[in-house]
Write a protein that holds these residues in place. Structure first.
Motif, PDB file in Angstrom:
ATOM      1  N   UNK A 128      36.826  20.353  47.439  1.00 38.98           N
ATOM      2  CA  UNK A 128      35.809  19.938  46.465  1.00 38.98           C
ATOM      3  C   UNK A 128      35.448  21.092  45.533  1.00 38.98           C
ATOM      4  N   UNK A 129      35.370  22.310  46.067  1.00 34.96           N
ATOM      5  CA  UNK A 129      35.068  23.483  45.229  1.00 34.96           C
ATOM      6  C   UNK A 129      36.194  23.705  44.220  1.00 34.96           C
ATOM      7  N   UNK A 130      37.434  23.509  44.664  1.00 32.14           N
ATOM      8  CA  UNK A 130      38.587  23.640  43.763  1.00 32.14           C
ATOM      9  C   UNK A 130      38.516  22.602  42.649  1.00 32.14           C
ATOM     10  N   UNK A 138      44.941  36.117  58.231  1.00 35.35           N
ATOM     11  CA  UNK A 138      44.056  35.011  58.587  1.00 35.35           C
ATOM     12  C   UNK A 138      44.751  33.939  59.409  1.00 35.35           C
ATOM     13  N   UNK A 139      46.004  33.626  59.079  1.00 35.73           N
ATOM     14  CA  UNK A 139      46.620  32.404  59.599  1.00 35.73           C
ATOM     15  C   UNK A 139      47.803  32.592  60.546  1.00 35.73           C
ATOM     16  N   UNK A 167      47.767  38.498  48.376  1.00 36.15           N
ATOM     17  CA  UNK A 167      47.580  37.153  48.933  1.00 36.15           C
ATOM     18  C   UNK A 167      48.388  36.972  50.215  1.00 36.15           C
ATOM     19  N   UNK A 168      49.611  37.478  50.238  1.00 32.10           N
ATOM     20  CA  UNK A 168      50.454  37.326  51.430  1.00 32.10           C
ATOM     21  C   UNK A 168      49.823  38.030  52.626  1.00 32.10           C
ATOM     22  N   UNK A 169      49.352  39.255  52.399  1.00 28.21           N
ATOM     23  CA  UNK A 169      48.724  39.993  53.488  1.00 28.21           C
ATOM     24  C   UNK A 169      47.454  39.328  53.971  1.00 28.21           C
ATOM     25  N   UNK A 203      40.243  35.283  47.039  1.00 23.33           N
ATOM     26  CA  UNK A 203      38.848  35.696  47.203  1.00 23.33           C
ATOM     27  C   UNK A 203      38.234  35.202  48.513  1.00 23.33           C
ATOM     28  N   UNK A 204      38.517  33.939  48.879  1.00 25.62           N
ATOM     29  CA  UNK A 204      37.813  33.323  50.000  1.00 25.62           C
ATOM     30  C   UNK A 204      38.670  33.106  51.238  1.00 25.62           C
ATOM     31  N   UNK A 205      39.983  33.161  51.107  1.00 25.79           N
ATOM     32  CA  UNK A 205      40.853  32.842  52.235  1.00 25.79           C
ATOM     33  C   UNK A 205      41.051  31.342  52.378  1.00 25.79           C
ATOM     34  N   UNK A 206      41.889  30.982  53.333  1.00 25.19           N
ATOM     35  CA  UNK A 206      42.251  29.580  53.538  1.00 25.19           C
ATOM     36  C   UNK A 206      41.107  28.777  54.160  1.00 25.19           C
TER      37      UNK A 206
END
Length: 196
Positions: free
Chosen positions: A33-35, A114-115, A107-109, A24-27
């Motif tokens: 803390x949210x986790x 992003x990274x 998720x992989x895409x 949902x949010x990316x890396x």
């Protein structure tokens, strides 16, 4: 419950929550803390299982790949279907998973986009995951090739890579639109062209 099973449960809870949050949010926007707030797990337990945020995200990718391999086993392993139908079934199961998750895509895409430009570790990890998927699809396409269901000049590995590339593009468009249309259109086009 033994301490070992408690540890497995805690780690699994973190990975499961992390999978949804990374999708949902990316890396970059994943806050430890949210986790921890999401799972109700103390910070010390997180660092007992993971050395860093990067280590955690890499293990989430491994967790995601377990699901991918289950989907591949379920579809490519269904020898009641011809090979091209088995390959298509894998992507149809993936499309259904995306629907349940609100069309957030792969998720992989997502992590790759992003990274991959900023982290060689993630670039290699995600490319390795895509290669594993492509290898499994290639095996099924080889069978289709042997059965004469693909044109003689079509190379199964190239077709597998092209299929993944097209799927990832369609998954991105599907995420942008929150709509399965690009996924279905891509599958219809690909299999119409690939089949003899």
């Amino acid at each position: 419950m033994t301490p070992e099973s408690q540890e497995i449960t805690t780690k699994e809870r973190l990975l499961e929550a992390g999978l949804g949050m990374l999708l949902k949010h990316g890396y970059s926007d994943l806050g430890i803390q949210a986790l921890l707030s999401e799972t109700g797990i103390p910070k010390g337990s997180f660092y007992h299982h993971f050395s860093s945020k990067q280590d955690f995200a890499l293990q989430v990718v491994d967790r995601y790949m377990q699901e991918v391999h289950q989907g591949l086993d379920m579809s490519l392993g269904n020898h009641a279907l011809p090979p091209l139908e088995r390959v298509r079934l894998f992507f149809e199961l993936s499309r259904e998973k995306y629907r349940r998750e609100g069309y957030l895509g792969c998720l992989l895409g997502g992590l790759g986009q992003e990274l991959s430009g900023v982290s060689e570790t993630f670039r290699h990890k995600i490319e390795g995951c895509f290669n594993l998927i492509a290898e499994r699809i290639t095996d099924c396409l080889e069978e289709a090739h042997q059965r004469g269901e693909l044109a003689a000049d079509q190379e199964p590995r190239q077709l597998a890579d092209l299929l993944l590339d097209c799927w990832e593009g369609a998954a991105l468009r599907s995420r942008l639109r929150r709509d399965p249309g690009p996924l279905g259109a891509m599958l219809d086009f690909y299999f119409a062209v690939a089949a003899r």
